[in-house]
Design an enzyme around this catalytic site. Structure first.
Site, PDB file in Angstrom:
ATOM      1  N   HIS A 112       1.217  -1.114  -0.027  1.00 55.70           N
ATOM      2  CA  HIS A 112      -0.294   0.392  -0.107  1.00 55.70           C
ATOM      3  C   HIS A 112       0.793   1.834   0.056  1.00 55.70           C
ATOM      4  O   HIS A 112       0.770   2.536   0.917  1.00 55.70           O
ATOM      5  CB  HIS A 112      -0.568   0.164   1.571  1.00 55.70           C
ATOM      6  CG  HIS A 112      -2.462  -0.818   0.896  1.00 55.70           C
ATOM      7  ND1 HIS A 112      -3.095  -1.291   1.782  1.00 55.70           N
ATOM      8  CD2 HIS A 112      -1.947  -1.362  -0.037  1.00 55.70           C
ATOM      9  CE1 HIS A 112      -3.885  -2.731   1.418  1.00 55.70           C
ATOM     10  NE2 HIS A 112      -3.779  -2.797  -0.067  1.00 55.70           N
ATOM     11  N   CYS A 148       4.876  22.262 -12.155  1.00 56.00           N
ATOM     12  CA  CYS A 148       4.205  21.909 -13.539  1.00 56.00           C
ATOM     13  C   CYS A 148       2.947  22.301 -13.104  1.00 56.00           C
ATOM     14  O   CYS A 148       2.347  22.014 -13.868  1.00 56.00           O
ATOM     15  CB  CYS A 148       4.855  20.173 -13.919  1.00 56.00           C
ATOM     16  SG  CYS A 148       3.692  19.009 -13.149  1.00 56.00           S
TER      17      CYS A 148
HETATM   18  P1  NAD Z   1      -7.117  -3.807   9.676  1.00 51.61           P
HETATM   19  O1  NAD Z   1      -7.713  -2.540  10.763  1.00 51.61           O
HETATM   20  O2  NAD Z   1      -8.787  -3.957   8.828  1.00 51.61           O
HETATM   21  O3  NAD Z   1      -7.487  -4.414  10.867  1.00 51.61           O
HETATM   22  C1  NAD Z   1      -6.316  -4.809  11.787  1.00 51.61           C
HETATM   23  C2  NAD Z   1      -6.483  -5.560  13.011  1.00 51.61           C
HETATM   24  O4  NAD Z   1      -5.593  -5.643  13.654  1.00 51.61           O
HETATM   25  C3  NAD Z   1      -8.129  -6.126  13.292  1.00 51.61           C
HETATM   26  O5  NAD Z   1      -8.186  -7.431  13.335  1.00 51.61           O
HETATM   27  C4  NAD Z   1      -7.369  -5.763  15.054  1.00 51.61           C
HETATM   28  O6  NAD Z   1      -8.350  -6.692  15.871  1.00 51.61           O
HETATM   29  C5  NAD Z   1      -6.551  -6.425  14.916  1.00 51.61           C
HETATM   30  N1  NAD Z   1      -5.521  -5.728  15.811  1.00 51.61           N
HETATM   31  C6  NAD Z   1      -5.198  -4.210  16.471  1.00 51.61           C
HETATM   32  N2  NAD Z   1      -3.598  -4.499  17.534  1.00 51.61           N
HETATM   33  C7  NAD Z   1      -3.864  -5.438  17.077  1.00 51.61           C
HETATM   34  C8  NAD Z   1      -2.670  -5.641  17.779  1.00 51.61           C
HETATM   35  N3  NAD Z   1      -2.214  -5.174  19.222  1.00 51.61           N
HETATM   36  N4  NAD Z   1      -2.235  -7.252  17.839  1.00 51.61           N
HETATM   37  C9  NAD Z   1      -2.397  -8.144  16.661  1.00 51.61           C
HETATM   38  N5  NAD Z   1      -3.677  -7.672  16.060  1.00 51.61           N
HETATM   39  C10 NAD Z   1      -3.831  -6.239  16.698  1.00 51.61           C
HETATM   40  O7  NAD Z   1      -5.824  -3.314   9.131  1.00 51.61           O
HETATM   41  P2  NAD Z   1      -5.516  -3.481   7.752  1.00 51.61           P
HETATM   42  O8  NAD Z   1      -6.650  -5.922   7.666  1.00 51.61           O
HETATM   43  O9  NAD Z   1      -3.958  -3.945   7.614  1.00 51.61           O
HETATM   44  O10 NAD Z   1      -6.164  -2.799   6.643  1.00 51.61           O
HETATM   45  C11 NAD Z   1      -5.903  -1.639   7.111  1.00 51.61           C
HETATM   46  C12 NAD Z   1      -5.400  -0.696   5.721  1.00 51.61           C
HETATM   47  O11 NAD Z   1      -5.332   0.299   6.109  1.00 51.61           O
HETATM   48  C13 NAD Z   1      -4.520  -1.220   4.970  1.00 51.61           C
HETATM   49  O12 NAD Z   1      -4.671  -1.659   3.745  1.00 51.61           O
HETATM   50  C14 NAD Z   1      -3.297  -0.326   5.160  1.00 51.61           C
HETATM   51  O13 NAD Z   1      -3.107   0.512   3.857  1.00 51.61           O
HETATM   52  C15 NAD Z   1      -3.981   1.022   5.977  1.00 51.61           C
HETATM   53  N6  NAD Z   1      -3.582   1.764   7.309  1.00 51.61           N
HETATM   54  C16 NAD Z   1      -2.075   1.361   7.631  1.00 51.61           C
HETATM   55  C17 NAD Z   1      -1.516   1.588   9.052  1.00 51.61           C
HETATM   56  C18 NAD Z   1      -0.359   1.927   9.085  1.00 51.61           C
HETATM   57  O14 NAD Z   1      -0.008   2.306   8.463  1.00 51.61           O
HETATM   58  N7  NAD Z   1       0.517   1.170  10.363  1.00 51.61           N
HETATM   59  C19 NAD Z   1      -2.711   2.602   9.857  1.00 51.61           C
HETATM   60  C20 NAD Z   1      -3.930   1.917   9.174  1.00 51.61           C
HETATM   61  C21 NAD Z   1      -4.426   1.564   8.699  1.00 51.61           C
END
Ligand code: NAD
Length: 429
Positions: A112, A148
């Site tokens: 991403h 640009c």
């Molecule tokens: P999501 O928010 O859909 O899922 C996160 C999952 O992680 C949840 O199921 C939650 O229960 C779990 N979780 C939360 N804290 C946790 C922990 N400490 N240990 C274990 N599990 C934990 O996230 P996703 O599937 O990555 O999708 C979100 C999209 O948004 C991504 O594709 C990303 O590009 C973007 N995003 C990126 C960031 C970042 O760069 N840190 C942050 C937020 C969103």
């Protein structure tokens, strides 16, 4: 989980926002996640960037700043360490926070994108740092523009964008060595985002570490519920325990006892399920020949006195696994006759698939000499192992194949000016 990791050397890792919540970056879909507060399509899509730049930057800048200021947590740091020490393979991440790299990982696919830079969406030539971008927004240039006239966009993938090169690169690489690295561990992802959630289907074995349920729980062999940092610490602690309490050191590049046992296990399981195949006696003999060859290797593994505790553990536990299959085989048919098995061919396949991966990796737009070197070390280590097994056994090994490959690899090391002691690398299994 640790047992599985040691049986499938270097599983791939797929991480999501959940691995970074312990660094203070909110995820999107937890109960208190970001989507509860901000509408993603209204504010974080390509549509928003063009039609609602105020919304995009008003909600975006505080989040971008939070991401850039975050530090890696123990989850990232342990993953980085275990990748460097050859327990894990490449990391595919959905995160844009660069925390894997900050945590020491060298081989990361950012599917991403990332927040290190922003690029002009029109000329694609101007690249600025996020600090420069923030400055333009603070000076009320919304949306911030390139000379640009094009809009400067952070190098992240927004809703509505196409996938970046890293996505295709990761898929190509996974497919190139399908015969070897066949386990993936997902960490901190709800696995709701497509096409990322199709990655696990590329692997034979899926393990999930997550706080809450995921879309793919039904397909997983192992699910560990809990927080990523704590679970990674437990995994590391178990590895240290298996290493007699001593600090972990890198596994040898060509060390794959678990993989060799898996080949025998797969052959044996397939033999047991396909009961109507022709020539079962001959097949049984071949599998037994393979088993005896691998057993001989484990019993005569070189430099045992100098090996780390975990290497000794891996060799011995695999020997026990083989013994169990051997007993089952003897019960079925007594001792096997002298014959040639499938093993040399299987190791050929492993070496070939790694060579293919090396070539694919060198064609990546962002290939790193350090990773090229690692891939070379692995292949040369496997070649050493292959030659060692040939010496142990009487059967015909196809030597011209490895010799040719070795020459091709020398060309790559010269091209990249890699400083590798090839004699030592051949011995590193
Ligand atoms: P999501 O928010 O859909 O899922 C996160 C999952 O992680 C949840 O199921 C939650 O229960 C779990 N979780 C939360 N804290 C946790 C922990 N400490 N240990 C274990 N599990 C934990 O996230 P996703 O599937 O990555 O999708 C979100 C999209 O948004 C991504 O594709 C990303 O590009 C973007 N995003 C990126 C960031 C970042 O760069 N840190 C942050 C937020 C969103």
């Amino acid at each position: 989980m640790v047992d599985k990791v040691l049986m499938h050397p270097r599983p791939w890792i797929l991480t999501g926002a959940g691995i970074s919540t312990e660094s203070g970056i909110p995820d999107f879909r937890s109960a208190d996640g970001l989507w509860e507060k901000v509408d993603p399509i209204e504010n974080f899509s390509t549509w928003a960037l063009y039609n609602n730049p105020e919304g995009f930057y008003t909600h975006g800048i505080p989040l971008f700043k939070q991401v850039l200021e975050a530090n890696p947590n123990l989850g990232h740091i342990i993953l980085g360490e275990l990748q460097t020490k050859r327990f894990f393979g490449p990391i595919i991440t959905q995160n844009v926070d660069s925390l894997h790299q900050k945590g020491g990982a060298k081989w990361v696919y950012e599917i991403h994108g990332h927040l290190r830079t922003a690029t002009c969406i029109s000329c694609h030539k101007t690249v600025v740092t996020l600090d420069e971008l923030f400055k333009l927004v603070e000076d009320k240039e919304i949306p911030p523009k390139c000379q640009c006239g094009g809009i400067l966009k952070p190098d992240v993938i927004l809703f509505g964008d196409t996938m970046p090169e890293d996505f295709q690169d990761a898929i190509r690489l996974i497919r190139s060595y399908r015969t070897t690295d066949n386990m993936i561990i997902t960490i901190g992802s709800s696995l709701t985002v497509s096409p990322i959630n199709t990655f696990p289907s590329e692997f034979d074995s899926l393990a999930i570490i997550n706080k809450s349920v995921t879309i793919l729980d039904r397909d997983a062999e192992i699910i560990i519920k809990g927080s990523a940092g704590a679970i990674m610490q437990k995994i590391r602690a178990r590895l240290v325990e298996l290493n007699n309490g001593e600090e972990l050191v890198s596994l040898p590049a060509g060390f794959l006892p678990g993989r060799l046992t898996t080949i025998i296990l797969d052959l044996w399981e397939s033999f047991l399920t396909k009961k109507k195949t022709f020539n079962r006696g001959e097949q049984l003999n071949k599998i037994m020949a393979d088993l005896l060859l691998v057993e001989k290797l484990f019993l005569n593994y070189p430099r045992m006195d100098k090996r780390s505790g975990i290497e000794k553990y891996m060799i011995n536990s695999n020997l026990i696994k083989l013994q169990k299959i051997k007993n089952e085989m003897i019960e079925m048919r007594g001792n096997a006759k002298n014959t040639n098995g499938y093993m040399p061919r299987s190791i050929n396949d492993i070496i070939n698939s790694h060579y293919k991966a090396l070539i694919i990796y060198t064609r990546q737009y962002n290939s790193e000499p350090e990773i090229v070197k690692e891939l070379v070390l692995q292949i040369v280590g496997f070649i050493g192992l292959y030659k060692h097994m040939e010496i142990l056994d009487m059967q015909e090994f196809e030597n011209s194949f490895v010799d040719e490959l070795y020459d091709k690899i020398l060309k790559i090391t010269n091209k990249y000016e890699l400083d590798i002691d090839m004699v030592k690398a051949l011995d590193n299994y």
